[in-house]
Design a protein around this motif. Sequence first.
Motif, PDB file in Angstrom:
ATOM      1  N   PRO A 121       0.827  -1.217   0.000  1.00 41.40           N
ATOM      2  CA  PRO A 121       0.000   0.000   0.000  1.00 41.40           C
ATOM      3  C   PRO A 121       0.857   1.262   0.000  1.00 41.40           C
ATOM      4  O   PRO A 121       1.985   1.263   0.509  1.00 41.40           O
ATOM      5  N   SER A 122       0.308   2.342  -0.537  1.00 37.28           N
ATOM      6  CA  SER A 122       1.052   3.610  -0.599  1.00 37.28           C
ATOM      7  C   SER A 122       1.398   4.130   0.790  1.00 37.28           C
ATOM      8  O   SER A 122       2.458   4.729   0.985  1.00 37.28           O
ATOM      9  N   SER A 123       0.524   3.899   1.771  1.00 40.22           N
ATOM     10  CA  SER A 123       0.800   4.375   3.127  1.00 40.22           C
ATOM     11  C   SER A 123       2.040   3.704   3.700  1.00 40.22           C
ATOM     12  O   SER A 123       2.834   4.337   4.417  1.00 40.22           O
ATOM     13  N   VAL A 124       2.241   2.426   3.382  1.00 36.39           N
ATOM     14  CA  VAL A 124       3.415   1.700   3.869  1.00 36.39           C
ATOM     15  C   VAL A 124       4.669   2.179   3.137  1.00 36.39           C
ATOM     16  O   VAL A 124       5.722   2.385   3.757  1.00 36.39           O
ATOM     17  N   ILE A 125       4.569   2.373   1.830  1.00 35.62           N
ATOM     18  CA  ILE A 125       5.715   2.856   1.048  1.00 35.62           C
ATOM     19  C   ILE A 125       6.148   4.235   1.530  1.00 35.62           C
ATOM     20  O   ILE A 125       7.336   4.500   1.753  1.00 35.62           O
ATOM     21  N   GLU A 126       5.168   5.134   1.697  1.00 33.52           N
ATOM     22  CA  GLU A 126       5.497   6.490   2.143  1.00 33.52           C
ATOM     23  C   GLU A 126       6.031   6.477   3.573  1.00 33.52           C
ATOM     24  O   GLU A 126       6.915   7.263   3.930  1.00 33.52           O
ATOM     25  N   GLY A 127       5.492   5.587   4.418  1.00 36.53           N
ATOM     26  CA  GLY A 127       6.008   5.451   5.775  1.00 36.53           C
ATOM     27  C   GLY A 127       7.443   4.964   5.783  1.00 36.53           C
ATOM     28  O   GLY A 127       8.271   5.406   6.591  1.00 36.53           O
ATOM     29  N   MET A 128       7.744   4.032   4.867  1.00 32.33           N
ATOM     30  CA  MET A 128       9.114   3.533   4.737  1.00 32.33           C
ATOM     31  C   MET A 128      10.061   4.665   4.326  1.00 32.33           C
ATOM     32  O   MET A 128      11.141   4.832   4.908  1.00 32.33           O
ATOM     33  N   LEU A 129       9.635   5.469   3.355  1.00 32.12           N
ATOM     34  CA  LEU A 129      10.455   6.599   2.911  1.00 32.12           C
ATOM     35  C   LEU A 129      10.702   7.586   4.040  1.00 32.12           C
ATOM     36  O   LEU A 129      11.833   8.047   4.256  1.00 32.12           O
ATOM     37  N   ALA A 130       9.627   7.920   4.764  1.00 30.15           N
ATOM     38  CA  ALA A 130       9.763   8.864   5.874  1.00 30.15           C
ATOM     39  C   ALA A 130      10.665   8.295   6.961  1.00 30.15           C
ATOM     40  O   ALA A 130      11.488   9.014   7.543  1.00 30.15           O
ATOM     41  N   GLY A 131      10.518   6.997   7.249  1.00 31.89           N
ATOM     42  CA  GLY A 131      11.376   6.350   8.242  1.00 31.89           C
ATOM     43  C   GLY A 131      12.834   6.389   7.840  1.00 31.89           C
ATOM     44  O   GLY A 131      13.721   6.670   8.662  1.00 31.89           O
ATOM     45  N   ILE A 132      13.103   6.111   6.564  1.00 36.19           N
ATOM     46  CA  ILE A 132      14.469   6.177   6.056  1.00 36.19           C
ATOM     47  C   ILE A 132      15.009   7.593   6.194  1.00 36.19           C
ATOM     48  O   ILE A 132      16.175   7.798   6.571  1.00 36.19           O
ATOM     49  N   GLY A 133      14.158   8.576   5.925  1.00 36.65           N
ATOM     50  CA  GLY A 133      14.566   9.972   6.072  1.00 36.65           C
ATOM     51  C   GLY A 133      14.977  10.300   7.498  1.00 36.65           C
ATOM     52  O   GLY A 133      16.010  10.957   7.736  1.00 36.65           O
ATOM     53  N   VAL A 134      14.185   9.846   8.472  1.00 39.27           N
ATOM     54  CA  VAL A 134      14.519  10.075   9.880  1.00 39.27           C
ATOM     55  C   VAL A 134      15.825   9.387  10.248  1.00 39.27           C
ATOM     56  O   VAL A 134      16.682   9.965  10.934  1.00 39.27           O
ATOM     57  N   VAL A 135      15.994   8.143   9.791  1.00 39.28           N
ATOM     58  CA  VAL A 135      17.226   7.394  10.076  1.00 39.28           C
ATOM     59  C   VAL A 135      18.438   8.115   9.487  1.00 39.28           C
ATOM     60  O   VAL A 135      19.498   8.213  10.140  1.00 39.28           O
ATOM     61  N   ILE A 136      18.293   8.616   8.270  1.00 36.45           N
ATOM     62  CA  ILE A 136      19.395   9.344   7.626  1.00 36.45           C
ATOM     63  C   ILE A 136      19.813  10.532   8.481  1.00 36.45           C
ATOM     64  O   ILE A 136      21.000  10.740   8.754  1.00 36.45           O
ATOM     65  N   VAL A 137      18.829  11.315   8.919  1.00 40.97           N
ATOM     66  CA  VAL A 137      19.131  12.510   9.726  1.00 40.97           C
ATOM     67  C   VAL A 137      19.813  12.117  11.033  1.00 40.97           C
ATOM     68  O   VAL A 137      20.833  12.703  11.425  1.00 40.97           O
ATOM     69  N   ILE A 138      19.267  11.114  11.716  1.00 38.87           N
ATOM     70  CA  ILE A 138      19.825  10.687  13.009  1.00 38.87           C
ATOM     71  C   ILE A 138      21.275  10.225  12.859  1.00 38.87           C
ATOM     72  O   ILE A 138      22.153  10.582  13.663  1.00 38.87           O
ATOM     73  N   LYS A 139      21.536   9.442  11.814  1.00 38.06           N
ATOM     74  CA  LYS A 139      22.881   8.887  11.632  1.00 38.06           C
ATOM     75  C   LYS A 139      23.905   9.951  11.236  1.00 38.06           C
ATOM     76  O   LYS A 139      25.110   9.755  11.414  1.00 38.06           O
TER      77      LYS A 139
END
Length: 513
Positions: A114-132
């Motif tokens: 689903p698009s909600s899962v894909i977009e959630g994955m993208l947003a999660g990756i974005g947060v991980v990128i910033v944190i790291k």
Amino acid sequence: MKYRMQVATWKKSVAPGLVVFLVALPLCLGIALASGAPPIAGIIAGVVGGVIVGFMSNSNVSVSGPAAGLAAIILAAISELGSFQLLLTAGILAGVIQLVLGFLRAGAIANFFPSSVIEGMLAGIGVVIVIKQLPLAFGVSALSDVQHLASIHKGTLLMTVLSLAILIAWSKSKRLKKIAFLPAALVVVVVGILLNQLWIYTGSSWAIDASQVVAIPVLDGLSSISSLLVFPDWTGLTNPTVWIVAGTIAIVASIETLLCIEATDRLDPLKRHTDTNRELKAQGIGNIISSLSGGLPMTSVVVRSSANVNAGGLYKASAIIHGVFLLLAVVALPFVLNMIPLASLAAVLILVGYNLAKPAVLLHFWHKGYTQFAPFIVTLVMVVATDLLMGVLAGMVVSIAFLLLGNVRKAFSMQHTVKDEQLVYTLTLAQEVSFFNKTAIKNKLHQLPDNCHLAIQAKQMGYIHMDVLEMIQSFINEKAREKNIAITTTGFHKSIQISQGQSNLILSHRKTI
């Protein structure tokens, strides 16, 4: 005319290819380090992912290379197998498995996310990128050190702030955007090198030390390159553990690739569609060549792909050019690259991460309602808290739960009226009635009062599970007689498809039971 168009395409792809190269270089080295592999193994995977997979894939904006999602698996596999050479053998086998999956057209699985899962994955990756990137942005060894102001390196922090200011100004200024061959990331890197060299020259305490700049091997001719390369250990073909590792890498890499391709197609400004089966084949060949050359396994990577899109990349040429830049940089420009402050590259990645996880995305799904927001936020949180695959799995579980809940609610309805001083209940069955609806329908039937009339309406129904049909039949034959409930049915004279185990039965029913 076609030749001119191809030349124009390549010219337009140089700037974004350079940006992706600047983003990919530290990632290739960092992922190799996290995987317990030689640094050159990450560069090899980046070159193969850019040039080989770039040529073979029909994705226009995705970029492949060593993936952080595989780092933990590779680290554990090297420890279990006892050597990096055996891992390379497993990588070749994983590539063969991906090729087979591509020919079996397994890429279609991407359509079920689903698009909600894909977009959630993208947003999660974005947060991980910033944190790291935060430790690199503050010049500390770990994120926990940021709270101690004395441990923050002033020069590194200033470099990060200045780099972010340049990136934001470049994105806001229409005039600067028009300078296609002067991407913001390149400006940030050049400014970072010059400023740090000035601090070093003047002996300033703000100078960034060697631990906070890019570090790649300095090669001394072709003999030096060959001494760095590691090749597969073919005795691993008879080792069952190697095959297990290969299967694990193939499955995880394929799923991550399909998820990233689905996400990247959403980022594509021209909204083009990638043939996922061809992508699996391209990734398989890429992993075979990378492992044969001593490189890490790879996937399509959202970080590089989103950086490509943000830099204006529209064609696969930018992915190929980034791979060529990686190769040339290692061979010809190691001394220059080793002067790049990691803080400058961290700023580039922080902006990439923010664009993936900006508040507007969260608000967009909030306004869509809880059935869309819940899978989105669960995926986001779990990607940050665990990893990409666990996050997507959690999001899929939530999405399926809402799907089943909606199915239960919409599969039937019960209304009642009073006719000739008698309560008349109408049970209307929807087009599909699955076994998930059995308990809810059973509860409604057993709540009916004595001496009423029940009309079961099945005109719209085309499918009913055998368990549900048997439960209704049992109620009519037993409970309804016990409670003196009059039953009439409508629609059961039609042929109804009934699922029973693995087989399908076609049953006909009289209009009135």
